[in-house]
Design a protein around this motif. Structure first.
Motif, PDB file in Angstrom:
ATOM      1  N   LEU A   1      14.942   9.005   3.513  1.00 15.11           N
ATOM      2  CA  LEU A   1      13.399   8.885   3.478  1.00 15.11           C
ATOM      3  C   LEU A   1      12.484  10.520   3.849  1.00 15.11           C
ATOM      4  O   LEU A   1      13.118  10.868   4.826  1.00 15.11           O
ATOM      5  CB  LEU A   1      12.952   7.363   4.007  1.00 15.11           C
ATOM      6  CG  LEU A   1      13.356   6.435   3.429  1.00 15.11           C
ATOM      7  CD1 LEU A   1      13.120   5.076   5.068  1.00 15.11           C
ATOM      8  CD2 LEU A   1      13.800   6.241   2.438  1.00 15.11           C
ATOM      9  N   TYR A   2      11.390  10.704   2.821  1.00 20.41           N
ATOM     10  CA  TYR A   2      11.210  11.255   3.172  1.00 20.41           C
ATOM     11  C   TYR A   2       9.862  10.952   3.161  1.00 20.41           C
ATOM     12  O   TYR A   2       9.295  10.706   2.453  1.00 20.41           O
ATOM     13  CB  TYR A   2      11.517  12.999   2.146  1.00 20.41           C
ATOM     14  CG  TYR A   2      12.079  13.158   2.027  1.00 20.41           C
ATOM     15  CD1 TYR A   2      12.423  14.097   2.830  1.00 20.41           C
ATOM     16  CD2 TYR A   2      12.961  13.043   1.315  1.00 20.41           C
ATOM     17  CE1 TYR A   2      13.768  14.830   3.168  1.00 20.41           C
ATOM     18  CE2 TYR A   2      14.259  13.715   1.577  1.00 20.41           C
ATOM     19  CZ  TYR A   2      14.365  14.712   2.413  1.00 20.41           C
ATOM     20  OH  TYR A   2      16.049  15.714   2.407  1.00 20.41           O
TER      21      TYR A   2
ATOM     22  N   SER B   1      14.296  14.332   7.097  1.00 20.66           N
ATOM     23  CA  SER B   1      14.044  12.745   6.498  1.00 20.66           C
ATOM     24  C   SER B   1      14.966  11.917   7.488  1.00 20.66           C
ATOM     25  O   SER B   1      15.370  12.204   8.702  1.00 20.66           O
ATOM     26  CB  SER B   1      15.321  13.593   5.377  1.00 20.66           C
ATOM     27  OG  SER B   1      16.617  13.622   5.198  1.00 20.66           O
ATOM     28  N   ARG B   2      15.652  10.724   7.418  1.00 23.21           N
ATOM     29  CA  ARG B   2      15.927  10.036   8.516  1.00 23.21           C
ATOM     30  C   ARG B   2      16.005   8.618   7.170  1.00 23.21           C
ATOM     31  O   ARG B   2      15.810   8.238   6.060  1.00 23.21           O
ATOM     32  CB  ARG B   2      14.821   9.521   9.224  1.00 23.21           C
ATOM     33  CG  ARG B   2      13.990   9.056   8.538  1.00 23.21           C
ATOM     34  CD  ARG B   2      12.662   8.263   9.977  1.00 23.21           C
ATOM     35  NE  ARG B   2      11.567   7.245   9.666  1.00 23.21           N
ATOM     36  CZ  ARG B   2      11.251   6.579   9.614  1.00 23.21           C
ATOM     37  NH1 ARG B   2      12.816   5.410   8.636  1.00 23.21           N
ATOM     38  NH2 ARG B   2       9.918   6.405   8.799  1.00 23.21           N
TER      39      ARG B   2
ATOM     40  N   ARG C   1      18.038  13.937  -6.301  1.00 25.37           N
ATOM     41  CA  ARG C   1      17.769  15.000  -5.202  1.00 25.37           C
ATOM     42  C   ARG C   1      18.323  13.701  -4.480  1.00 25.37           C
ATOM     43  O   ARG C   1      18.763  13.937  -3.008  1.00 25.37           O
ATOM     44  CB  ARG C   1      16.566  14.897  -4.400  1.00 25.37           C
ATOM     45  CG  ARG C   1      15.641  16.730  -5.473  1.00 25.37           C
ATOM     46  CD  ARG C   1      15.727  18.163  -5.081  1.00 25.37           C
ATOM     47  NE  ARG C   1      15.270  17.769  -3.155  1.00 25.37           N
ATOM     48  CZ  ARG C   1      15.160  18.314  -3.134  1.00 25.37           C
ATOM     49  NH1 ARG C   1      13.606  18.244  -3.923  1.00 25.37           N
ATOM     50  NH2 ARG C   1      14.267  18.431  -1.738  1.00 25.37           N
ATOM     51  N   ASN C   2      18.625  12.735  -4.969  1.00 26.74           N
ATOM     52  CA  ASN C   2      19.177  11.615  -3.821  1.00 26.74           C
ATOM     53  C   ASN C   2      18.707  11.265  -2.942  1.00 26.74           C
ATOM     54  O   ASN C   2      19.216  11.600  -1.782  1.00 26.74           O
ATOM     55  CB  ASN C   2      20.763  12.193  -3.802  1.00 26.74           C
ATOM     56  CG  ASN C   2      21.540  10.383  -3.642  1.00 26.74           C
ATOM     57  OD1 ASN C   2      21.573   9.410  -3.893  1.00 26.74           O
ATOM     58  ND2 ASN C   2      22.474  10.488  -2.334  1.00 26.74           N
ATOM     59  N   ALA C   3      17.182  11.671  -3.201  1.00 24.14           N
ATOM     60  CA  ALA C   3      16.089  10.742  -2.199  1.00 24.14           C
ATOM     61  C   ALA C   3      14.845   9.730  -2.367  1.00 24.14           C
ATOM     62  O   ALA C   3      14.929   9.601  -3.630  1.00 24.14           O
ATOM     63  CB  ALA C   3      16.191  12.346  -1.294  1.00 24.14           C
ATOM     64  N   CYS C   4      14.467   9.615  -1.554  1.00 16.55           N
ATOM     65  CA  CYS C   4      13.225   8.768  -1.506  1.00 16.55           C
ATOM     66  C   CYS C   4      12.454   9.484  -1.210  1.00 16.55           C
ATOM     67  O   CYS C   4      12.100  10.047   0.195  1.00 16.55           O
ATOM     68  CB  CYS C   4      13.363   7.196  -1.125  1.00 16.55           C
ATOM     69  SG  CYS C   4      13.731   6.181  -2.442  1.00 16.55           S
TER      70      CYS C   4
ATOM     71  N   GLY D   1       0.821  -0.972  -0.318  1.00 19.18           N
ATOM     72  CA  GLY D   1       0.116   0.232   0.132  1.00 19.18           C
ATOM     73  C   GLY D   1       0.881   1.079   0.011  1.00 19.18           C
ATOM     74  O   GLY D   1       0.224   2.155   0.245  1.00 19.18           O
ATOM     75  N   TYR D   2       1.704   1.260  -0.888  1.00 19.91           N
ATOM     76  CA  TYR D   2       3.101   2.731  -0.567  1.00 19.91           C
ATOM     77  C   TYR D   2       3.598   2.473  -2.081  1.00 19.91           C
ATOM     78  O   TYR D   2       4.008   1.629  -3.269  1.00 19.91           O
ATOM     79  CB  TYR D   2       4.437   2.316   0.368  1.00 19.91           C
ATOM     80  CG  TYR D   2       3.881   2.142   1.688  1.00 19.91           C
ATOM     81  CD1 TYR D   2       4.113   3.917   2.038  1.00 19.91           C
ATOM     82  CD2 TYR D   2       3.479   0.695   2.948  1.00 19.91           C
ATOM     83  CE1 TYR D   2       2.788   4.172   3.654  1.00 19.91           C
ATOM     84  CE2 TYR D   2       2.976   1.331   3.813  1.00 19.91           C
ATOM     85  CZ  TYR D   2       3.247   2.715   4.166  1.00 19.91           C
ATOM     86  OH  TYR D   2       2.196   2.978   5.631  1.00 19.91           O
ATOM     87  N   ILE D   3       3.944   3.887  -2.519  1.00 18.37           N
ATOM     88  CA  ILE D   3       4.301   4.149  -3.561  1.00 18.37           C
ATOM     89  C   ILE D   3       5.758   5.277  -3.312  1.00 18.37           C
ATOM     90  O   ILE D   3       5.566   5.461  -1.968  1.00 18.37           O
ATOM     91  CB  ILE D   3       3.647   5.618  -4.567  1.00 18.37           C
ATOM     92  CG1 ILE D   3       2.198   4.959  -5.151  1.00 18.37           C
ATOM     93  CG2 ILE D   3       4.612   6.111  -5.532  1.00 18.37           C
ATOM     94  CD1 ILE D   3       1.282   6.240  -4.862  1.00 18.37           C
ATOM     95  N   ALA D   4       6.845   4.841  -3.905  1.00 13.93           N
ATOM     96  CA  ALA D   4       8.173   5.600  -3.332  1.00 13.93           C
ATOM     97  C   ALA D   4       8.873   5.830  -5.100  1.00 13.93           C
ATOM     98  O   ALA D   4       8.537   5.162  -5.831  1.00 13.93           O
ATOM     99  CB  ALA D   4       9.074   3.947  -2.608  1.00 13.93           C
TER     100      ALA D   4
END
Length: 113
Positions: A111-112, A87-88, A40-43, A31-34
């Protein structure tokens, strides 16, 4: 490009557009979208809300229509605006929640949600 893995309930979307390149995974099982933004080198991760995100079988049909007709109007077009804050890095608890496909996409990145 879009690849639909019906048996795993996963959709991979790859956008190759220079600075705007990204990979996105729709994981309907968890149930998630990434979305991984390469510039940005981020998710960025968000919960799939059924009232806004088409079902797996509908997503394939919409992609086929768009490719075939190139300019199809649909009320089901998906747009998301991310407002990054804190983020973390993901921990094992996150990967249990988000699943292995999102883990493979986002491991080692901020992760955001």
């Amino acid at each position: 490009t879009m690849t639909i893995h019906s048996e795993e309930h996963i959709v991979d979307v790859h956008v190759r557009s220079g600075v705007y390149s990204s990979d996105t995974i729709f994981d309907y099982t968890h149930g998630y979208i990434a979305t991984r933004l390469f510039s940005r080198n981020a998710c960025f991760i968000m919960k799939i809300k059924k009232e806004y995100i088409p079902e797996l079988r509908e997503l394939g049909r919409l992609a086929f229509e768009r490719e075939t007709m190139k300019d199809v109007y649909s009320p089901n077009n998906v747009w998301a605006q991310f407002q990054p804050g804190n983020s973390r890095l993901g921990h094992w608890k996150d990967w249990i929640l988000y699943g292995k496909h999102i883990e493979n996409l986002c491991t080692g990145l901020p992760l955001y949600q």
